[in-house]
Design a protein around this motif. Structure first.
Motif, mmCIF file in Angstrom:
data_model
loop_
_atom_site.group_PDB
_atom_site.id
_atom_site.type_symbol
_atom_site.label_atom_id
_atom_site.label_comp_id
_atom_site.label_asym_id
_atom_site.label_seq_id
_atom_site.Cartn_x
_atom_site.Cartn_y
_atom_site.Cartn_z
ATOM 1 N N PHE A 115 0.824 -1.199 0.000
ATOM 2 C CA PHE A 115 0.000 0.000 0.000
ATOM 3 C C PHE A 115 0.866 1.259 0.000
ATOM 4 C CE2 PHE A 115 -2.218 -3.245 2.608
ATOM 5 C CZ PHE A 115 -3.270 -3.505 1.754
ATOM 6 N N PRO A 116 0.335 2.381 -0.524
ATOM 7 C CA PRO A 116 1.045 3.653 -0.433
ATOM 8 C C PRO A 116 1.200 4.086 1.030
ATOM 9 C CG PRO A 116 -0.724 3.764 -2.047
ATOM 10 C CD PRO A 116 -0.902 2.492 -1.293
ATOM 11 N N LYS A 117 2.222 4.894 1.294
ATOM 12 C CA LYS A 117 2.501 5.323 2.663
ATOM 13 C C LYS A 117 1.392 6.180 3.256
ATOM 14 C CE LYS A 117 7.540 5.119 2.194
ATOM 15 N NZ LYS A 117 8.808 5.884 2.206
ATOM 16 N N ASN A 118 0.662 6.895 2.417
ATOM 17 C CA ASN A 118 -0.334 7.837 2.914
ATOM 18 C C ASN A 118 -1.705 7.212 3.134
ATOM 19 O OD1 ASN A 118 -0.883 7.377 0.190
ATOM 20 N ND2 ASN A 118 -1.787 9.394 -0.102
ATOM 21 N N ILE A 119 -1.810 5.894 3.043
ATOM 22 C CA ILE A 119 -3.126 5.262 2.999
ATOM 23 C C ILE A 119 -3.961 5.516 4.263
ATOM 24 C CG2 ILE A 119 -2.279 3.027 3.848
ATOM 25 C CD1 ILE A 119 -4.309 1.713 1.924
ATOM 26 N N ALA A 120 -3.308 5.615 5.416
ATOM 27 C CA ALA A 120 -4.052 5.761 6.670
ATOM 28 C C ALA A 120 -4.875 7.047 6.704
ATOM 29 C CB ALA A 120 -3.100 5.721 7.861
ATOM 30 N N ASN A 121 -4.420 8.070 6.008
ATOM 31 C CA ASN A 121 -5.117 9.362 6.009
ATOM 32 C C ASN A 121 -5.883 9.620 4.716
ATOM 33 O OD1 ASN A 121 -4.068 10.164 8.597
ATOM 34 N ND2 ASN A 121 -2.094 10.471 7.579
#
Length: 206
Positions: A115-121
């Motif tokens: 997953f991309p690093k920014n997925i949590a936000n």
């Protein structure tokens, strides 16, 4: 919450995809177009923020998306929905979940997840043409939630009540979007009337 998108062009294009005589090229093209039409409906409630810009005539306050968008296709058939959505949201990043289904138990097993690093936000759209037993969708949502993501939407072309019920049981906070709700699963877990094996029809492997 379940959303069945009642749009004439979606119905028309899905009918073309269902036909047994439809070849790989037309199947993929209609899938692209349906994915774009679905994305237009799905994004209606996406949050925006004001931004000052300058037009050729002067300054004004416009609106831009307040959250990044991440697409997570369930391999391999989910890949067929990425291009159509990226035509509408070209800045969307793409993660991947690889699952295979045990032909006897119908249970999903993971073989890949990135997953991309920014997925949590981000706002996450999990993509798969079929929502059959719901096992793959549940597993994919499980993986995405482990990244910290909380704004998740499941996007499928066709689904049946069994799959809907399973996702709603384990992930009641995830909205489900369908182009059509179909009748049932057959004895080997395929959607009826459905559109056959979506992966094989997208990639021409049968």
């Amino acid at each position: 919450m379940l959303h069945v998108l009642d749009h004439p062009m979606i119905k028309h294009k899905l009918t073309t995809m269902r036909k047994i005589e439809t070849g790989t090229k037309d199947f993929r093209q209609n899938l692209d177009e349906i994915a774009s039409l679905m994305a237009y409906e799905i994004t209606k409630d996406f949050p925006t923020r004001p931004v000052e810009i300058e037009t050729p005539m002067g300054k004004c306050i416009g609106q831009e998306l307040d959250k990044e968008v991440v697409l997570v296709p369930i391999l391999r058939a989910g890949l067929g929905m990425v291009n159509g959505i990226q035509q509408l949201i070209p800045t969307a990043k793409v993660g991947h979940v690889g699952l295979y289904r045990d032909e006897e138990t119908l249970e999903p097993h993971e073989y890949y997840a990135k997953f991309p690093k920014n997925i949590a936000n981000s706002i996450v759209l999990i993509l798969d043409p079929m929502l059959a037993t719901g096992g793959s969708a549940k597993a994919a949502i499980d993986f995405v939630k482990k990244t910290g993501a909380t704004q998740i939407k499941l996007v499928n072309l066709v689904g049946v009540q069994e799959g809907i019920d399973l996702v709603e049981k384990y992930h009641p906070d995830v909205d489900i979007y369908l182009a059509a709700k179909d009748e049932k699963l057959n004895e080997i877990g395929y959607i009826v009337p459905g559109l056959g094996d979506a992966g094989d029809r997208i990639f021409g492997t049968k």
